[in-house]
Each structure stands twice: as C-alpha cells, then as structure tokens.
Write an enzyme that holds these catalytic residues in place. Structure first.
Site, PDB file in Angstrom:
ATOM      1  N   HIS A 259      -6.327   1.805  -1.328  1.00 25.24           N
ATOM      2  CA  HIS A 259      -6.303   0.386  -1.691  1.00 25.24           C
ATOM      3  C   HIS A 259      -4.869  -0.036  -2.014  1.00 25.24           C
ATOM      4  CE1 HIS A 259     -10.681  -0.156  -1.942  1.00 25.24           C
ATOM      5  NE2 HIS A 259     -10.729   1.053  -2.472  1.00 25.24           N
TER       6      HIS A 259
ATOM      7  N   TYR B 196       0.843  -1.193   0.000  1.00 26.13           N
ATOM      8  CA  TYR B 196       0.000   0.000   0.000  1.00 26.13           C
ATOM      9  C   TYR B 196       0.878   1.243   0.000  1.00 26.13           C
ATOM     10  CZ  TYR B 196      -3.680  -3.131   1.826  1.00 26.13           C
ATOM     11  OH  TYR B 196      -4.591  -4.155   2.014  1.00 26.13           O
TER      12      TYR B 196
ATOM     13  N   LYS C  43      -5.110  -5.271  -8.573  1.00 25.38           N
ATOM     14  CA  LYS C  43      -3.727  -5.143  -8.121  1.00 25.38           C
ATOM     15  C   LYS C  43      -2.791  -5.379  -9.305  1.00 25.38           C
ATOM     16  CE  LYS C  43      -5.137  -5.157  -3.755  1.00 25.38           C
ATOM     17  NZ  LYS C  43      -6.537  -4.843  -4.105  1.00 25.38           N
TER      18      LYS C  43
END
Length: 248
Positions: A159, A151, A197
C-alpha cells in the site's frame, strides 16, 4: 524521509520486493528503451507510448504509465502523465516525444508545452523526479486529494505510505495559498489519515523566478516535511517529560 513502516499486501511480498529492487528495474528499463528510443505521441497533457514486450514488462514493474491497449505481436500502449513523460524523456533519456503529426519535439518545446498546460509543472516534475531518485514508486494522488502517492515498491505488493502535496516556494516564501490556513491543513491530515497515508509535504523552492527551461528546475531544492495529527489521548498515558514529576 521518516518511514512509518510499509503495509505489504500479502505474505512474502516484502521478500519479493527485496529481491527486485526498484533501482535495478529502472536501470533495466532505461537499458531496454535507450537503443531504439521509441517515440511517444503527445496529445494534450498525456503521451502514448508503444512498447515492445520487454520494455512493456519493465514499465509495468516500474509502475510507470498505464497499460491501455495491446497491439498485435505483443506490443502494448502506455498512457503517460506529464511528469512520467518528461521523466522518461529527460530524466532517463530513453524515449522521444512527437507531436500528433509525428514530428519530434525538442526538449525546450516539450518543457514549455507542459508548463503551459499546468502552471505548477516545474515544481511537480521536480517533486516526482526527487522521489523517483530515492527509488519510491510515484503515482497520481488525485483519488486521495493529493498531488502524488508514494509506494515503497510496486502497488500490487504494498500500500502507498505517503500522500504527497507539492508546495512551490520563491525566496523561502510559499507562492501558493495551499495549506496557508489551519482548516486546509486539518482537512488534508484528516483525508490522508482516513486512507491510512502519512501526509508528506514537499516544498520546492528556487531563488530565481526563471522557469523558462528545464535547466531552471535543476536549481530547485526540495524540503521534505512529514505532518501528523497530534492526538492528546495517545500522548498522555504513561509519559513524563524530563524534569517533571507528572504530566497533567
């Protein structure tokens, strides 16, 4: 490390993060814990650390460990993973770690304990401390099929940007079969993409096979690789290569 851009969880959260840099929080955490050097109690792969209010607040702001209980007098107990424990013990040198009987553990003993519990601990710790040194907040990536997630700041504000896989190498060759086949790589890419991600692979390598002490980890090098899926439909429209009239 290439950045794809943070996804903040609310309006003004980027300004909050900017006003409270992670490097400053970590520095204050070290300053808060170092004078008393509290002892964390080791149990298997985890350590339990009892923290005073100021240190507890900084642990939470640094997103290190998991707050599991509150004692009388505002003290809190944090559950630390292996990498978090050794980072506080060795990286920041601000806590001690004791056995279940309360006797203190030496650094070499603690290192060997974690290496026995998990074979890849030296590489995982090197990857964890490498990302922390760049002021990333690093958490377990178990729920995302990864070793870690990274992060930009506290998880309450933003996020995670990266799903991180750690690949050990010896003499430039992967010592693990992980991601050695295309289906494995495609699965990891699909999974990281499905949770928004970017897949970050950290190749942790050493020219020596000696892993018997923490000193050996200081010689490890970390090579960062960002892997993304190539989607032809996104790459064709309106793009021409230099020297080509048209891309079919």
């Amino acid at each position: 490390m290439e950045l794809t851009g943070p996804r903040w969880k609310g309006k003004g959260f980027a300004d909050t993060a900017l006003a409270n840099p992670m490097s400053e929080i970590i520095s204050r955490l070290r300053t808060s814990l170092s004078p008393s050097m509290p002892n964390a109690l080791l149990s298997g792969c985890i350590a339990l650390l009892e923290a005073e209010p100021e240190a507890a607040d900084l642990l939470e702001r640094a997103s290190i460990g998991k707050n599991i209980t509150t004692f009388g007098g505002d003290k809190k107990c944090f559950q630390l993973g292996p990498e978090e424990s050794f980072y506080l013990y060795h990286g920041l040198t601000c806590i001690g770690i004791s056995r279940e009987d309360g006797t203190a553990m030496a650094e070499a003993e603690l290192w060997n304990h974690f290496c026995f519990q998990r074979k890849a601990f030296p590489e995982l710790y090197k990857a964890y401390s490498h990302l922390r040194s760049k002021n990333w907040v690093v958490r377990s990536g178990t729920h995302y099929g990864a070793d870690f997630v990274a992060y930009r700041h506290h998880p309450a504000l933003v996020h995670a940007e990266y799903a991180v896989l750690v690949i050990p190498e010896n003499d430039g060759k992967a010592s693990s079969t992980r991601l050695s086949a295309w289906p494995d790589l495609c699965c990891s890419l699909r999974l990281s993409g499905s949770v928004a991600k970017t897949l970050l692979i950290l190749y942790v390598s050493s020219c020596s096979r000696d892993r018997s002490s923490v000193c050996s980890s200081e010689e490890f090098s970390v090579d960062e690789r960002i892997i993304r899926r190539w989607i032809p439909e996104r790459s064709r429209e309106g793009i021409c290569l230099a020297g080509d009239d048209e891309v079919q």
